[in-house]
Design a protein around this motif. Structure first.
Motif: not given
Ligand code: G3P
Length: 216
Positions: A6, A28, A87, A133, A136, A167-168, A170
């Protein structure tokens, strides 16, 4: 489970790709801006450069938020390279556009997904990937991994073809928890991927093996 990186950073994409474990890339608008990639021509060239590094799907995000704009931008992106996945944000016009792209055989990644209801709509529209995500959600004291597990369960129950792309992400625990929850894909920065390599007993064991080998 597929591993996507990512980032829009070409060096990190190369480094991940050199490991031999990368299945694709997600970007993104924020990640592109972070690399200083601005303006239509520079952005399109950057997507092509990413496709030249990695074999696999490369998500390129539309900026438009109206149906006609998303469709025209998405078609342009899809023509760039066969690896491009358009996307599209999880908004009403985005869902309509995903259905349009699906019917045209253009791959899509439905992004900014924060609920199972949104994930059901993305699947019904025929999205290739849905991107919940998780980081988040964790940021606002909501369990992101539970959402991944919930979507995986629903998709399995109805045999939806849409792949769950977590996604997102960490940190490395997110990757492991996504694997346990049955995510089809994880997309994460390079550091959490490299974090999976680390174990002190590996380092201690290797040091001892080498020391024993070198004993006279
Ligand atoms: O590509 C979407 C995404 O992974 C965002 O991650 O860390 O900005 O929440 P983050």
């Amino acid at each position: 489970m597929k591993f996507f990186i990512d980032t829009a950073n070409l060096d990190q994409i190369r480094e991940g790709n050199d490991l031999g474990i990368l299945d694709g890339v997600t970007t993104n608008p924020s990640l592109m801006a972070k690399e200083g990639i601005r303006g239509q021509e520079q952005i399109l060239n950057h997507y092509k450069a990413i496709c030249d590094i990695v074999d696999g799907d490369v998500s390129a995000e539309v900026i438009a938020t109206d149906f006609e704009g998303i469709v025209s931008e998405g078609e342009h992106l899809a023509e760039l390279h066969p690896q491009i996945v358009v996307k599209v944000p999880m908004i009403r016009e985005g869902v309509k556009a995903i259905r349009y792209f699906t019917d045209k055989g253009i791959k899509t990644n439905c992004t900014l997904v924060f609920s199972a209801g949104q994930a059901i709509l993305a699947a019904k529209a025929g999205a290739t990937y849905v991107s919940p995500f998780i980081g988040r959600l964790d940021d606002i004291s909501t369990n992101g991994i539970e959402l991944i597990a919930q979507i995986v369960d629903i998709y399995r129950y109805y045999d939806f073809g849409t792949q769950v792309l977590a996604a997102s992400i960490r940190h490395t625990m997110h990757i492991l928890e996504c694997a346990e929850a049955g995510a089809d894909v994880v997309t994460c920065p390079l550091d959490p991927i490299l974090g999976l390599l680390k174990h002190p007993l590996t380092d201690i064991g290797l040091a001892k093996f080498l020391a024993d080998h070198n004993k006279k």
